[in-house]
Design a protein around this motif. Structure first.
Motif, mmCIF file in Angstrom:
data_model
loop_
_atom_site.group_PDB
_atom_site.id
_atom_site.type_symbol
_atom_site.label_atom_id
_atom_site.label_comp_id
_atom_site.label_asym_id
_atom_site.label_seq_id
_atom_site.Cartn_x
_atom_site.Cartn_y
_atom_site.Cartn_z
ATOM 1 N N ILE A 156 0.830 -1.206 0.000
ATOM 2 C CA ILE A 156 0.000 0.000 0.000
ATOM 3 C C ILE A 156 0.865 1.256 0.000
ATOM 4 C CG2 ILE A 156 -1.592 1.370 1.422
ATOM 5 C CD1 ILE A 156 -2.861 -1.332 2.242
ATOM 6 N N ILE A 157 1.912 1.258 0.811
ATOM 7 C CA ILE A 157 2.803 2.425 0.864
ATOM 8 C C ILE A 157 3.511 2.626 -0.476
ATOM 9 C CG2 ILE A 157 4.884 3.382 1.942
ATOM 10 C CD1 ILE A 157 3.926 2.140 4.579
ATOM 11 N N MET A 158 3.913 1.526 -1.119
ATOM 12 C CA MET A 158 4.540 1.647 -2.434
ATOM 13 C C MET A 158 3.562 2.213 -3.461
ATOM 14 S SD MET A 158 7.730 1.102 -2.829
ATOM 15 C CE MET A 158 7.716 0.991 -4.607
ATOM 16 N N GLN A 159 2.294 1.839 -3.358
ATOM 17 C CA GLN A 159 1.287 2.408 -4.263
ATOM 18 C C GLN A 159 1.218 3.927 -4.094
ATOM 19 O OE1 GLN A 159 -2.623 0.436 -4.163
ATOM 20 N NE2 GLN A 159 -1.600 -1.320 -3.254
ATOM 21 N N LEU A 160 1.234 4.373 -2.836
ATOM 22 C CA LEU A 160 1.188 5.811 -2.554
ATOM 23 C C LEU A 160 2.409 6.517 -3.139
ATOM 24 C CD1 LEU A 160 0.009 5.751 1.193
ATOM 25 C CD2 LEU A 160 -1.381 6.281 -0.818
ATOM 26 N N THR A 168 4.395 12.827 2.511
ATOM 27 C CA THR A 168 5.000 12.969 3.830
ATOM 28 C C THR A 168 4.722 11.756 4.703
ATOM 29 O OG1 THR A 168 3.061 14.023 4.830
ATOM 30 C CG2 THR A 168 4.642 15.465 3.696
ATOM 31 N N GLN A 169 5.506 11.641 5.743
ATOM 32 C CA GLN A 169 5.298 10.578 6.726
ATOM 33 C C GLN A 169 3.915 10.701 7.375
ATOM 34 O OE1 GLN A 169 7.398 10.463 10.713
ATOM 35 N NE2 GLN A 169 8.579 8.899 9.633
ATOM 36 N N GLU A 170 3.495 11.936 7.645
ATOM 37 C CA GLU A 170 2.191 12.174 8.265
ATOM 38 C C GLU A 170 1.060 11.750 7.333
ATOM 39 O OE1 GLU A 170 -0.588 13.254 11.139
ATOM 40 O OE2 GLU A 170 1.591 12.929 11.293
ATOM 41 N N GLU A 171 1.208 12.006 6.033
ATOM 42 C CA GLU A 171 0.183 11.605 5.061
ATOM 43 C C GLU A 171 0.078 10.088 4.973
ATOM 44 O OE1 GLU A 171 0.226 15.342 1.908
ATOM 45 O OE2 GLU A 171 1.759 13.770 1.741
ATOM 46 N N ILE A 172 1.214 9.395 5.006
ATOM 47 C CA ILE A 172 1.197 7.933 5.005
ATOM 48 C C ILE A 172 0.516 7.414 6.262
ATOM 49 C CG2 ILE A 172 2.630 5.848 5.086
ATOM 50 C CD1 ILE A 172 4.722 7.417 3.437
ATOM 51 N N LYS A 173 0.880 7.998 7.391
ATOM 52 C CA LYS A 173 0.318 7.603 8.685
ATOM 53 C C LYS A 173 -1.203 7.772 8.694
ATOM 54 C CE LYS A 173 0.787 8.944 13.579
ATOM 55 N NZ LYS A 173 -0.470 9.708 13.713
ATOM 56 N N ILE A 189 6.234 4.119 10.857
ATOM 57 C CA ILE A 189 6.311 4.506 9.450
ATOM 58 C C ILE A 189 7.769 4.549 8.992
ATOM 59 C CG2 ILE A 189 5.732 6.257 7.734
ATOM 60 C CD1 ILE A 189 3.306 4.842 8.984
ATOM 61 N N THR A 190 8.652 5.087 9.849
ATOM 62 C CA THR A 190 10.080 5.139 9.519
ATOM 63 C C THR A 190 10.639 3.737 9.316
ATOM 64 O OG1 THR A 190 10.363 7.180 10.804
ATOM 65 C CG2 THR A 190 12.354 5.921 10.310
ATOM 66 N N VAL A 191 10.273 2.827 10.210
ATOM 67 C CA VAL A 191 10.767 1.447 10.135
ATOM 68 C C VAL A 191 10.264 0.751 8.877
ATOM 69 C CG1 VAL A 191 10.614 -0.843 11.216
ATOM 70 C CG2 VAL A 191 11.110 1.155 12.614
ATOM 71 N N ILE A 192 8.981 0.918 8.566
ATOM 72 C CA ILE A 192 8.418 0.204 7.421
ATOM 73 C C ILE A 192 8.969 0.758 6.104
ATOM 74 C CG2 ILE A 192 6.295 1.546 6.999
ATOM 75 C CD1 ILE A 192 4.845 -1.163 6.799
ATOM 76 N N ILE A 193 9.220 2.077 6.042
ATOM 77 C CA ILE A 193 9.851 2.652 4.847
ATOM 78 C C ILE A 193 11.265 2.078 4.688
ATOM 79 C CG2 ILE A 193 10.832 4.755 3.855
ATOM 80 C CD1 ILE A 193 7.955 4.970 3.494
ATOM 81 N N HIS A 194 11.983 1.949 5.807
ATOM 82 C CA HIS A 194 13.330 1.372 5.769
ATOM 83 C C HIS A 194 13.282 -0.058 5.237
ATOM 84 C CE1 HIS A 194 17.427 0.340 6.983
ATOM 85 N NE2 HIS A 194 16.932 -0.731 7.576
ATOM 86 N N ARG A 195 12.279 -0.834 5.663
ATOM 87 C CA ARG A 195 12.145 -2.219 5.195
ATOM 88 C C ARG A 195 11.856 -2.268 3.697
ATOM 89 N NH1 ARG A 195 8.275 -4.524 10.060
ATOM 90 N NH2 ARG A 195 9.888 -4.657 11.669
ATOM 91 N N ILE A 196 11.000 -1.366 3.226
ATOM 92 C CA ILE A 196 10.679 -1.325 1.798
ATOM 93 C C ILE A 196 11.936 -1.006 0.984
ATOM 94 C CG2 ILE A 196 9.373 -0.138 0.001
ATOM 95 C CD1 ILE A 196 7.188 0.385 2.127
#
Length: 220
Positions: A156-160, A168-173, A189-196
């Protein structure tokens, strides 16, 4: 091609949609109670849940969360009274659309066709940026011919990221909280972006996701 599966669940009300859906004869339609639906949700893939209710409570919140936790690809149509708070709660906990009672049978059929992909849709089935793309049909992220293995939330985050120039991180959150009805911390959010980023780099050898200080994340 198999007929899409539709499961009708009534909570505190009798079914008003069952007969109309069966008459169309393009779905496999079954009906069950909340209690009987739980093992079905855990073991079988259902294309569309039609949930009829006159109110919203914790039992419904749990049911919606269970459906989305087991399969993000399953869609939910809420058939509910025309009350703002009830609409907001159903959408907050994962309903993909709603229909207010009393309703026209034609509106019911059209919504169900759309949610089970039985209509020819004129929007793009593929979103792409810098050779990385999201394929709606297969619900997957690809880089050229390489599949990038992501969890449903990472997907989902990659789609965004693919759809937006910068986010922004706030928009994803906020997006995740609205979609799943849960609270997420900025650290998560920081951790999951790092994993992606790590998965993308392991898959294709490139770091495509960047963070512009004060602006947000973007794909190069």
């Amino acid at each position: 091609m198999k007929e899409p599966r539709v499961l009708v669940i009534n909570i505190g009300t009798t079914s008003t949609c069952m007969k109309s859906l069966q008459e169309v004869n393009i779905w496999r339609v079954t009906h069950t109670s909340v209690q009987q639906s739980i093992p079905i949700i855990k073991k079988q893939y259902i294309d569309l849940f039609c949930i009829e209710a006159n109110y919203f409570n914790q039992q419904i919140a749990h049911l919606l969360t269970l459906i989305k936790d087991n399969s993000l690809k399953s869609n939910i149509l809420a058939i509910i009274p025309n009350e703002r708070d009830i609409k907001q709660l159903f959408l907050k906990y994962g309903a993909d659309d709603y229909l207010c009672k009393p309703y026209n049978c034609e509106d019911l059929i059209l919504r169900c066709k759309k949610l089970t992909q039985c209509l020819s849709l004129n929007y793009s089935a593929v979103y792409e940026k810098s050779s990385i793309r999201y394929e709606r049909k297969f619900n997957r992220v690809m880089y050229k011919n390489t599949y990038i293995p992501l969890t449903p939330t990472e997907n989902i985050i990659m789609q965004l990221l693919i759809k937006q120039p910068i986010i922004t991180q706030e928009e994803i959150k906020k997006y995740l909280e609205t979609k799943f009805g849960k609270k997420y911390s900025e650290k998560y959010i920081t951790v999951i972006i790092h994993r992606i980023r790590k998965k993308v780099k392991l898959s294709i050898g490139r770091d495509l996701i960047r963070n512009k200080y004060g602006s947000g994340y973007y794909i190069v």
